[in-house]
Design a protein around this motif. Structure first.
Motif, PDB file in Angstrom:
ATOM      1  N   UNK A  56      11.805   8.039   0.731  1.00  0.00           N
ATOM      2  CA  UNK A  56      10.490   8.280   1.343  1.00  0.00           C
ATOM      3  C   UNK A  56       9.586   7.057   1.316  1.00  0.00           C
ATOM      4  N   UNK A  57       9.607   6.312   0.208  1.00  0.00           N
ATOM      5  CA  UNK A  57       8.645   5.217   0.016  1.00  0.00           C
ATOM      6  C   UNK A  57       9.280   3.833   0.016  1.00  0.00           C
ATOM      7  N   UNK A  58      10.604   3.764  -0.142  1.00  0.00           N
ATOM      8  CA  UNK A  58      11.278   2.481  -0.125  1.00  0.00           C
ATOM      9  C   UNK A  58      11.547   1.897  -1.481  1.00  0.00           C
ATOM     10  N   UNK A 114      13.303   4.738   4.024  1.00  0.00           N
ATOM     11  CA  UNK A 114      12.347   3.647   3.812  1.00  0.00           C
ATOM     12  C   UNK A 114      12.970   2.452   3.115  1.00  0.00           C
ATOM     13  N   UNK A 115      13.917   2.690   2.206  1.00  0.00           N
ATOM     14  CA  UNK A 115      14.467   1.556   1.461  1.00  0.00           C
ATOM     15  C   UNK A 115      15.249   0.609   2.364  1.00  0.00           C
ATOM     16  N   UNK A 164       5.957   2.546  -6.868  1.00  0.00           N
ATOM     17  CA  UNK A 164       4.912   3.205  -6.091  1.00  0.00           C
ATOM     18  C   UNK A 164       3.652   3.394  -6.924  1.00  0.00           C
ATOM     19  N   UNK A 165       3.810   3.795  -8.181  1.00  0.00           N
ATOM     20  CA  UNK A 165       2.651   3.974  -9.052  1.00  0.00           C
ATOM     21  C   UNK A 165       1.899   2.657  -9.247  1.00  0.00           C
ATOM     22  N   UNK A 203       0.814  -1.223   0.000  1.00  0.00           N
ATOM     23  CA  UNK A 203       0.000   0.000   0.000  1.00  0.00           C
ATOM     24  C   UNK A 203       0.845   1.270   0.000  1.00  0.00           C
ATOM     25  N   UNK A 204       2.162   1.145  -0.084  1.00  0.00           N
ATOM     26  CA  UNK A 204       3.022   2.319  -0.068  1.00  0.00           C
ATOM     27  C   UNK A 204       3.279   2.874   1.314  1.00  0.00           C
ATOM     28  N   UNK A 205       2.774   2.206   2.353  1.00  0.00           N
ATOM     29  CA  UNK A 205       2.851   2.718   3.723  1.00  0.00           C
ATOM     30  C   UNK A 205       3.884   1.952   4.548  1.00  0.00           C
TER      31      UNK A 205
END
Length: 226
Positions: free
Chosen positions: A167-169, A79-80, A175-176, A30-32
């Motif tokens: 930020x998102x990993x 995040x990564x 992410x998209x 979910x990107x979280x």
């Protein structure tokens, strides 16, 4: 039983669950990222690139699911570094401090609220989130192409990729894909046929939707929606 509510922390969700031990759970990408409590333990769930299976998770659980891209500033780690991982919080913060925090949450009448208080305190120390991160999520969640998103934000492709990893990993294309998956499943759960769901959420056709859902979740859409 699983339950969730909106958090007092903007964009976040507070959730609780007590697994019944009857089967394997499946947490979808979910990107979280989540801050987790489980009977005396504090953990962090990193950003997933595929479904995470939760079989054997005993006891009560509580979590704070942060809005995409906001957790790294609170946790003090990119995040990564936590991609597709579940890590003890003591691996990220001083172990003595984590033990103290875990004991306080264990003793609280409502561990979920105490965990949320911890997240709020960390957010206050970290300051406001980077507005560019929110704009990246908004653009990609609306289905805009990655290249167009970079142009609109005034970023080069490499700069957008670096920001996304921290930020998102993962990069903006992954992410998209994850955000498109969430849009498609939400639409299909309202009863929209899969072929129409695919067309309305940016897939080439239903076969493309099926392949992507299986790759990200481990199940075809029809089985997943059941």
């Amino acid at each position: 039983m699983y339950a969730e509510r909106a958090s007092r922390l903007t964009g976040a969700v507070v959730w609780t669950t007590v697994p019944d031990g009857t089967g394997t759970g499946r947490v979808l990408p979910d990107g979280c990222m989540d801050l987790l409590w489980n009977e005396g333990r504090l953990l962090v769930a990193g950003p997933d690139t595929r479904a995470y299976l939760t079989g054997g998770a005993d006891g009560r659980w509580a979590g704070v699911r942060f809005f995409p891209g906001t957790a790294p500033a609170l946790l003090g780690v990119p995040a990564h570094a936590l991609r597709d991982r579940r890590a003890d919080l003591a691996d990220l913060w001083p172990a003595r401090e984590v033990r103290r925090l875990a004991a306080r949450i264990d003793a609280a009448p409502d561990p979920a609220r105490a965990l949320e208080d911890l997240a709020l305190s960390r957010a206050a120390d970290a300051g406001p989130p980077d507005p560019l991160t929110h704009r990246i999520v908004t653009a990609l969640a609306e289905g805009r192409p990655v290249a167009r998103t970079a142009d609109e934000l005034g970023l080069g492709a490499r700069a957008l990729h670096r920001r996304s990893l921290a930020a998102f990993g993962y990069g903006p294309k992954t992410l998209a894909r994850v955000l498109r998956l969430r849009r498609a499943l939400a639409l299909a759960r309202t009863g929209v046929p899969l072929a129409e769901t695919a067309a309305r959420t940016g897939y080439a056709d239903q076969a493309h939707l099926t392949r992507d859902v299986r790759a990200l979740t481990g199940l075809p859409p029809t089985e997943l929606l059941r």
